[in-house]
Motif scaffolding. Structure first.
Motif, PDB file in Angstrom:
ATOM      1  N   HIS A  85       0.890  -1.239  -0.083  1.00 51.05           N
ATOM      2  CA  HIS A  85       0.076   0.077   0.001  1.00 51.05           C
ATOM      3  C   HIS A  85       1.003   1.293   0.011  1.00 51.05           C
ATOM      4  O   HIS A  85       0.617   2.242  -0.479  1.00 51.05           O
ATOM      5  CB  HIS A  85      -1.046  -0.087   1.131  1.00 51.05           C
ATOM      6  N   ARG A  86       1.929   1.159   0.475  1.00 52.08           N
ATOM      7  CA  ARG A  86       3.000   2.451   0.644  1.00 52.08           C
ATOM      8  C   ARG A  86       3.503   2.758  -0.780  1.00 52.08           C
ATOM      9  O   ARG A  86       3.534   3.836  -1.385  1.00 52.08           O
ATOM     10  CB  ARG A  86       3.851   2.186   1.541  1.00 52.08           C
ATOM     11  N   PHE A  87       3.740   1.562  -1.614  1.00 50.49           N
ATOM     12  CA  PHE A  87       3.938   1.578  -3.068  1.00 50.49           C
ATOM     13  C   PHE A  87       2.995   2.453  -3.739  1.00 50.49           C
ATOM     14  O   PHE A  87       3.319   3.147  -4.613  1.00 50.49           O
ATOM     15  CB  PHE A  87       4.536   0.363  -3.380  1.00 50.49           C
ATOM     16  N   LEU A  88       1.587   1.747  -3.644  1.00 50.65           N
ATOM     17  CA  LEU A  88       0.543   2.257  -4.336  1.00 50.65           C
ATOM     18  C   LEU A  88       0.254   3.795  -4.275  1.00 50.65           C
ATOM     19  O   LEU A  88       0.195   4.689  -5.013  1.00 50.65           O
ATOM     20  CB  LEU A  88      -0.502   1.480  -4.201  1.00 50.65           C
ATOM     21  N   THR A  89       0.595   4.253  -2.917  1.00 45.99           N
ATOM     22  CA  THR A  89       0.148   5.537  -2.350  1.00 45.99           C
ATOM     23  C   THR A  89       1.324   6.349  -3.078  1.00 45.99           C
ATOM     24  O   THR A  89       1.275   7.429  -3.508  1.00 45.99           O
ATOM     25  CB  THR A  89       0.338   5.479  -0.984  1.00 45.99           C
ATOM     26  N   ARG A  90       2.733   5.952  -3.088  1.00 43.25           N
ATOM     27  CA  ARG A  90       3.740   6.708  -3.533  1.00 43.25           C
ATOM     28  C   ARG A  90       3.808   6.818  -5.097  1.00 43.25           C
ATOM     29  O   ARG A  90       4.065   7.797  -5.695  1.00 43.25           O
ATOM     30  CB  ARG A  90       4.930   6.056  -3.252  1.00 43.25           C
ATOM     31  N   GLU A  91       3.075   5.699  -5.722  1.00 39.97           N
ATOM     32  CA  GLU A  91       3.050   5.930  -7.036  1.00 39.97           C
ATOM     33  C   GLU A  91       1.954   6.453  -7.908  1.00 39.97           C
ATOM     34  O   GLU A  91       1.531   6.785  -9.029  1.00 39.97           O
ATOM     35  CB  GLU A  91       2.859   4.694  -7.739  1.00 39.97           C
ATOM     36  N   GLY A  92       1.046   7.203  -6.710  1.00 39.17           N
ATOM     37  CA  GLY A  92      -0.204   7.901  -7.090  1.00 39.17           C
ATOM     38  C   GLY A  92      -1.374   6.861  -7.770  1.00 39.17           C
ATOM     39  O   GLY A  92      -2.316   7.322  -7.940  1.00 39.17           O
ATOM     40  N   VAL A  93      -1.274   5.690  -7.590  1.00 41.27           N
ATOM     41  CA  VAL A  93      -2.255   4.609  -7.701  1.00 41.27           C
ATOM     42  C   VAL A  93      -3.535   4.725  -6.601  1.00 41.27           C
ATOM     43  O   VAL A  93      -4.443   4.631  -7.065  1.00 41.27           O
ATOM     44  CB  VAL A  93      -1.794   3.362  -7.912  1.00 41.27           C
ATOM     45  N   ALA A  94      -3.072   4.933  -5.442  1.00 41.25           N
ATOM     46  CA  ALA A  94      -4.074   4.942  -4.469  1.00 41.25           C
ATOM     47  C   ALA A  94      -4.127   6.216  -3.846  1.00 41.25           C
ATOM     48  O   ALA A  94      -3.015   6.795  -3.677  1.00 41.25           O
ATOM     49  CB  ALA A  94      -3.756   3.762  -3.411  1.00 41.25           C
ATOM     50  N   ALA A  95      -5.358   6.887  -3.388  1.00 35.59           N
ATOM     51  CA  ALA A  95      -5.130   8.333  -2.798  1.00 35.59           C
ATOM     52  C   ALA A  95      -4.711   8.099  -1.326  1.00 35.59           C
ATOM     53  O   ALA A  95      -4.054   9.105  -0.936  1.00 35.59           O
ATOM     54  CB  ALA A  95      -6.805   8.779  -2.789  1.00 35.59           C
ATOM     55  N   GLU A  96      -5.058   7.125  -0.606  1.00 36.58           N
ATOM     56  CA  GLU A  96      -4.661   7.097   0.772  1.00 36.58           C
ATOM     57  C   GLU A  96      -3.850   5.639   1.093  1.00 36.58           C
ATOM     58  O   GLU A  96      -4.187   4.658   0.434  1.00 36.58           O
ATOM     59  CB  GLU A  96      -5.720   7.322   1.698  1.00 36.58           C
ATOM     60  N   ASP A  97      -3.241   5.557   1.964  1.00 37.31           N
ATOM     61  CA  ASP A  97      -2.713   4.429   2.592  1.00 37.31           C
ATOM     62  C   ASP A  97      -3.510   3.825   3.885  1.00 37.31           C
ATOM     63  O   ASP A  97      -3.444   4.417   4.895  1.00 37.31           O
ATOM     64  CB  ASP A  97      -1.206   4.549   2.982  1.00 37.31           C
ATOM     65  N   PRO A  98      -4.192   2.662   3.643  1.00 38.06           N
ATOM     66  CA  PRO A  98      -4.936   2.267   4.791  1.00 38.06           C
ATOM     67  C   PRO A  98      -4.376   1.647   5.726  1.00 38.06           C
ATOM     68  O   PRO A  98      -4.718   1.226   6.753  1.00 38.06           O
ATOM     69  CB  PRO A  98      -5.776   1.032   3.982  1.00 38.06           C
ATOM     70  N   THR A  99      -2.928   1.372   5.708  1.00 34.71           N
ATOM     71  CA  THR A  99      -2.155   0.645   6.567  1.00 34.71           C
ATOM     72  C   THR A  99      -1.241   1.537   7.472  1.00 34.71           C
ATOM     73  O   THR A  99      -0.481   1.343   8.289  1.00 34.71           O
ATOM     74  CB  THR A  99      -1.081  -0.199   5.978  1.00 34.71           C
ATOM     75  N   GLY A 100      -1.567   3.161   7.342  1.00 33.82           N
ATOM     76  CA  GLY A 100      -0.981   4.012   8.005  1.00 33.82           C
ATOM     77  C   GLY A 100      -1.007   3.864   9.504  1.00 33.82           C
ATOM     78  O   GLY A 100       0.053   4.180  10.074  1.00 33.82           O
ATOM     79  N   ARG A 101      -2.140   3.402  10.054  1.00 32.72           N
ATOM     80  CA  ARG A 101      -2.211   3.247  11.723  1.00 32.72           C
ATOM     81  C   ARG A 101      -2.007   1.882  12.124  1.00 32.72           C
ATOM     82  O   ARG A 101      -2.330   1.521  13.119  1.00 32.72           O
ATOM     83  CB  ARG A 101      -3.685   3.852  11.953  1.00 32.72           C
ATOM     84  N   LEU A 102      -1.550   0.895  11.275  1.00 35.98           N
ATOM     85  CA  LEU A 102      -1.458  -0.401  11.572  1.00 35.98           C
ATOM     86  C   LEU A 102      -0.010  -0.591  12.437  1.00 35.98           C
ATOM     87  O   LEU A 102       0.957  -0.084  11.803  1.00 35.98           O
ATOM     88  CB  LEU A 102      -1.099  -1.263  10.286  1.00 35.98           C
ATOM     89  N   ARG A 103      -0.227  -1.160  13.696  1.00 35.62           N
ATOM     90  CA  ARG A 103       0.746  -1.389  14.605  1.00 35.62           C
ATOM     91  C   ARG A 103       1.329  -2.916  14.462  1.00 35.62           C
ATOM     92  O   ARG A 103       0.363  -3.688  14.820  1.00 35.62           O
ATOM     93  CB  ARG A 103       0.330  -0.937  15.887  1.00 35.62           C
ATOM     94  N   PRO A 104       2.587  -3.008  14.127  1.00 32.84           N
ATOM     95  CA  PRO A 104       2.952  -4.499  14.217  1.00 32.84           C
ATOM     96  C   PRO A 104       3.120  -5.087  15.362  1.00 32.84           C
ATOM     97  O   PRO A 104       2.997  -4.250  16.282  1.00 32.84           O
ATOM     98  CB  PRO A 104       4.419  -4.377  13.689  1.00 32.84           C
ATOM     99  N   PRO A 105       2.942  -6.425  15.628  1.00 32.90           N
ATOM    100  CA  PRO A 105       2.888  -7.050  17.119  1.00 32.90           C
ATOM    101  C   PRO A 105       4.251  -6.868  17.533  1.00 32.90           C
ATOM    102  O   PRO A 105       5.100  -6.950  16.990  1.00 32.90           O
ATOM    103  CB  PRO A 105       2.331  -8.461  16.899  1.00 32.90           C
ATOM    104  N   LYS A 106       4.208  -7.001  18.792  1.00 32.11           N
ATOM    105  CA  LYS A 106       5.728  -7.000  19.475  1.00 32.11           C
ATOM    106  C   LYS A 106       6.192  -8.351  19.632  1.00 32.11           C
ATOM    107  O   LYS A 106       5.712  -9.300  19.785  1.00 32.11           O
ATOM    108  CB  LYS A 106       5.449  -6.586  20.918  1.00 32.11           C
TER     109      LYS A 106
END
Length: 307
Positions: A85-106
């Motif tokens: 999703h970061r790639f798609l946002t950076r390339e302008g394919v997607a307007a927003e990154d839905p993983t922006g607030r996703l937190r990886p498990p410890k």
């Protein structure tokens, strides 16, 4: 853009532009195939239909599987999705990154297991004879000794060492290694490894090369084909058995031992980072925990008032 096309574009990006290994790309492909199938079951087949809630629900469902996956597996899965999703946002394919607030498990801190210096020497002897003691016809023993000496002397990943060309070994006491992302680094090679490699190149490789098609790869199998990662792993396993080492020994064990022994000998962590080819010193600093534990053990057994 449909999800399948988006995933294909991302995989081409990490393979061609970022130069990630086939093994890494294959792992990302498996992760993202499951992700796309899960979204399709919920009627989402286009990038714009993916929401933060959907991503969160997917990772939560994977984490709740029976048996539960390791935290490291969930972290890798999240990394695959986040990278897409970061790639798609950076390339302008997607307007927003839905993983922006996703937190990886410890993930728990798992200290790498290193061999003692004595065990490393036993392992090397189990691989094959030292150059001065090698019998004229012992091609495989000479090769295996050179392979393990080089793995321990440089701390190289097994994939890096089996992909070396003969020209990479022609720089005297330094080795040119191609690491992750096709980044090159120069690593010093000690006299023991240099002698073992020279013996292999002059005594064993010419005969092995005649058994197969011409190839620039340095390490060859018994039939003359380039040595694979799996074959190198088997060489180490057999050497460990002959050496009588009961602990699990893998190619990465030699890499861990290389880093640990350097730090125990007083090497700076930044130097070890460069030698290992780590992008961040934080990755290398896990080895400092190993050496601190060793210092604590020495202190507890040596100081009269430690207990």
């Amino acid at each position: 853009m449909r999800l399948e096309r988006a995933v294909d574009a991302y995989l081409r990006h990490i393979s061609i532009e970022r130069g990630l290994s086939e093994h890494t790309v294959a792992a990302y492909r498996r992760d993202l195939a499951g992700y796309v199938d899960w979204l399709a079951d919920r009627g989402v087949d286009d990038i714009e239909g993916v929401t933060t809630q959907l991503v969160s629900d997917f990772t939560a469902e994977q984490a709740a599987a029976d048996p539960p996956p390791a935290a490291t597996s969930i972290a890798r899965l999240q990394s695959s999705i986040r990278g897409l999703h970061r790639f798609l946002t950076r390339e302008g394919v997607a307007a927003e990154d839905p993983t922006g607030r996703l937190r990886p498990p410890k993930t728990p801190l798992r200290l790498p297991k290193a061999l003692s210096i004595g065990d490393v020497e036993r392992l090397l002897d189990g691989a094959g004879p030292a150059p001065a003691d090698a019998a004229p016809g012992d091609l495989i023993g000479v090769r295996d000794r050179a392979l393990l000496e080089l793995l321990y002397a440089t701390g190289g990943r097994v994939s890096e060492i089996v992909q070396l060309d003969v020209d990479d070994l022609s720089h005297g006491d330094v080795l040119r290694v191609r690491g992750k992302g096709a980044k090159e680094r120069m690593v010093p090679v000690g006299s023991y490894a240099r002698a073992a490699v020279d013996a292999y190149l002059t005594r064993a490789r010419p005969e092995l090369s005649r058994r197969g098609r011409a190839t620039p790869r340095a390490f060859l199998g018994a039939r003359g084909a380039p040595l694979s990662r799996q074959s190198a792993w088997l060489v180490i396993q057999q050497a460990a058995e002959r050496a009588g080492l009961t602990a699990h020994v893998s190619p990465h064990t030699l890499r861990h031992s290389f880093a640990t022994h350097l730090l125990q000998g007083g090497a700076d962590v930044r130097v070890v980072q460069e030698l290992l080819g780590h992008a961040s010193v934080a990755t290398t600093q896990i080895y400092t925990h190993v050496t601190v534990d060793a210092l604590r053990d020495v202190y507890l057994t040596s100081h009269p008032r430690a207990r």
